[in-house]
Write a protein that holds these residues in place. Structure first.
Motif, PDB file in Angstrom:
ATOM      1  N   LEU A  28     -26.491 -17.205-104.491  1.00 16.37           N
ATOM      2  CA  LEU A  28     -25.899 -18.451-104.036  1.00 16.37           C
ATOM      3  C   LEU A  28     -25.067 -18.209-102.779  1.00 16.37           C
ATOM      4  O   LEU A  28     -24.241 -17.311-102.723  1.00 16.37           O
ATOM      5  N   GLY A  29     -25.302 -19.032-101.754  1.00 16.29           N
ATOM      6  CA  GLY A  29     -24.560 -18.918-100.512  1.00 16.29           C
ATOM      7  C   GLY A  29     -25.244 -18.081 -99.462  1.00 16.29           C
ATOM      8  O   GLY A  29     -24.829 -18.079 -98.298  1.00 16.29           O
ATOM      9  N   GLN A  30     -26.299 -17.349 -99.835  1.00 15.90           N
ATOM     10  CA  GLN A  30     -27.024 -16.547 -98.854  1.00 15.90           C
ATOM     11  C   GLN A  30     -28.025 -17.407 -98.094  1.00 15.90           C
ATOM     12  O   GLN A  30     -28.644 -18.308 -98.635  1.00 15.90           O
ATOM     13  N   ASN A  31     -28.175 -17.090 -96.828  1.00 18.25           N
ATOM     14  CA  ASN A  31     -29.130 -17.771 -95.973  1.00 18.25           C
ATOM     15  C   ASN A  31     -30.198 -16.772 -95.565  1.00 18.25           C
ATOM     16  O   ASN A  31     -29.940 -15.865 -94.773  1.00 18.25           O
ATOM     17  N   ARG A  32     -31.409 -16.912 -96.083  1.00 16.46           N
ATOM     18  CA  ARG A  32     -32.501 -15.992 -95.789  1.00 16.46           C
ATOM     19  C   ARG A  32     -33.410 -16.522 -94.677  1.00 16.46           C
ATOM     20  O   ARG A  32     -34.525 -16.049 -94.511  1.00 16.46           O
ATOM     21  N   ASP A 140     -26.575 -11.533 -90.403  1.00 16.85           N
ATOM     22  CA  ASP A 140     -25.450 -11.303 -91.306  1.00 16.85           C
ATOM     23  C   ASP A 140     -26.016 -10.618 -92.549  1.00 16.85           C
ATOM     24  O   ASP A 140     -26.676 -11.250 -93.370  1.00 16.85           O
ATOM     25  N   LEU A 141     -25.770  -9.331 -92.663  1.00 16.74           N
ATOM     26  CA  LEU A 141     -26.344  -8.589 -93.780  1.00 16.74           C
ATOM     27  C   LEU A 141     -25.788  -9.030 -95.124  1.00 16.74           C
ATOM     28  O   LEU A 141     -26.369  -8.704 -96.164  1.00 16.74           O
ATOM     29  N   ASP A 142     -24.690  -9.797 -95.128  1.00 15.39           N
ATOM     30  CA  ASP A 142     -24.248 -10.411 -96.376  1.00 15.39           C
ATOM     31  C   ASP A 142     -25.298 -11.379 -96.910  1.00 15.39           C
ATOM     32  O   ASP A 142     -25.299 -11.710 -98.097  1.00 15.39           O
TER      33      ASP A 142
END
Length: 269
Positions: A28-32, A140-142
């Protein structure tokens, strides 16, 4: 704090085949999603400034998110970019590089229509020029995985898989970042086909890779590439004996990179 990773010295971590092929599922919250921009022949300083702007904008979002998290407010997803381009003839020297590895003075640089820049990536000196596919992921590797060693291995793997489509078996040489032909231990003619050098700030990357496609390799004669004097450089054109459409290589590389990162690519003019 910024982290710098050499385009010459590889970390000891090497992924297994399974790890290289499989990225973890997004949380949740990640942008791939990765915005892909094909910039064509672009001045080096202009491309560097553009990377710095995207990096600064992304870091600003991350700073806002830290404040929002403390206040219990919703977070904003950070963007990911991949810039693909070529450069006019240019030599760049990384943070750990030695100026004497450039073998041309100012007058000779001008005679070769080349420029020289000290830059903020890791590594020593390298060359960029027409016919070379340069990729600048500002990720952004996050959004993916917070492991810079793994990130470098993924970039290498995407290039290796692309070269395999042209019948070339490429690999890594222990202690040397990048992609090589004749990489096997004891091989008579090890030669680099793709150089890499990155910077990472708060898990946001910049700089990237340079794959020799139809590159004029004579320009490498005027440097000690990556400070390595006992190995050669090569290109797709030299290995195959024919020019290769750069856009075709871009398309194939994008497919592999998207798979390895479990990402969706969004082309943007």
């Amino acid at each position: 704090m910024d982290s710098f990773y050499s385009q010459c010295s590889a970390p000891a971590v090497v992924l297994s085949a399974t790890e290289q092929a499989t990225a973890p599922a997004a949380t949740l919250g990640q942008n791939r999603h990765i915005i892909v921009q094909r910039l064509g022949l672009t001045d080096y300083e202009a491309a560097w400034a553009y990377q710095e702007k995207i990096l600064a904008d992304t870091l600003a979002v991350k700073a806002q998110n830290r404040q929002a998290a403390e206040a219990g407010l919703p977070l904003i997803t950070t963007p990911n970019y991949l810039l693909l381009c070529q450069h006019p003839h240019v030599y760049t020297l990384g943070k750990s590089g030695k100026p004497e590895h450039l073998l041309l003075n100012e007058a000779a640089l001008a005679q070769h229509n080349a420029t020289f820049h000290r830059i903020n990536r890791g590594g020593d000196i390298t060359y960029h020029g027409p016919g070379q596919l340069v990729g600048y992921p500002i990720l952004d590797l996050d959004n993916f995985f917070t492991d810079i060693h793994r990130y470098l291995r993924v970039l290498e793997e995407a290039v290796m898989l692309t070269l395999a489509e042209y019948g070339l078996t490429a690999g890594r040489i222990a202690g040397l970042t990048g992609v090589w032909l004749g990489f096997e231990e004891g091989a008579a003619n090890p030669r680099k086909i793709c150089a890499m050098g990155v910077k990472c700030s708060r898990w946001v990357t910049m700089h990237g890779f340079a794959l020799n496609v139809n590159t004029d390799l004579s320009y490498f004669n005027h440097i000690v590439p990556c400070g390595i004097s006992d190995k050669a450089v090569t290109s797709l054109q030299q290995e195959l004996g024919r020019a290769v459409p750069l856009a075709e290589v871009e398309d194939r590389l994008l497919i592999h990179l998207a798979h390895l990162l479990d990402a969706a690519l969004l082309e943007q003019a």
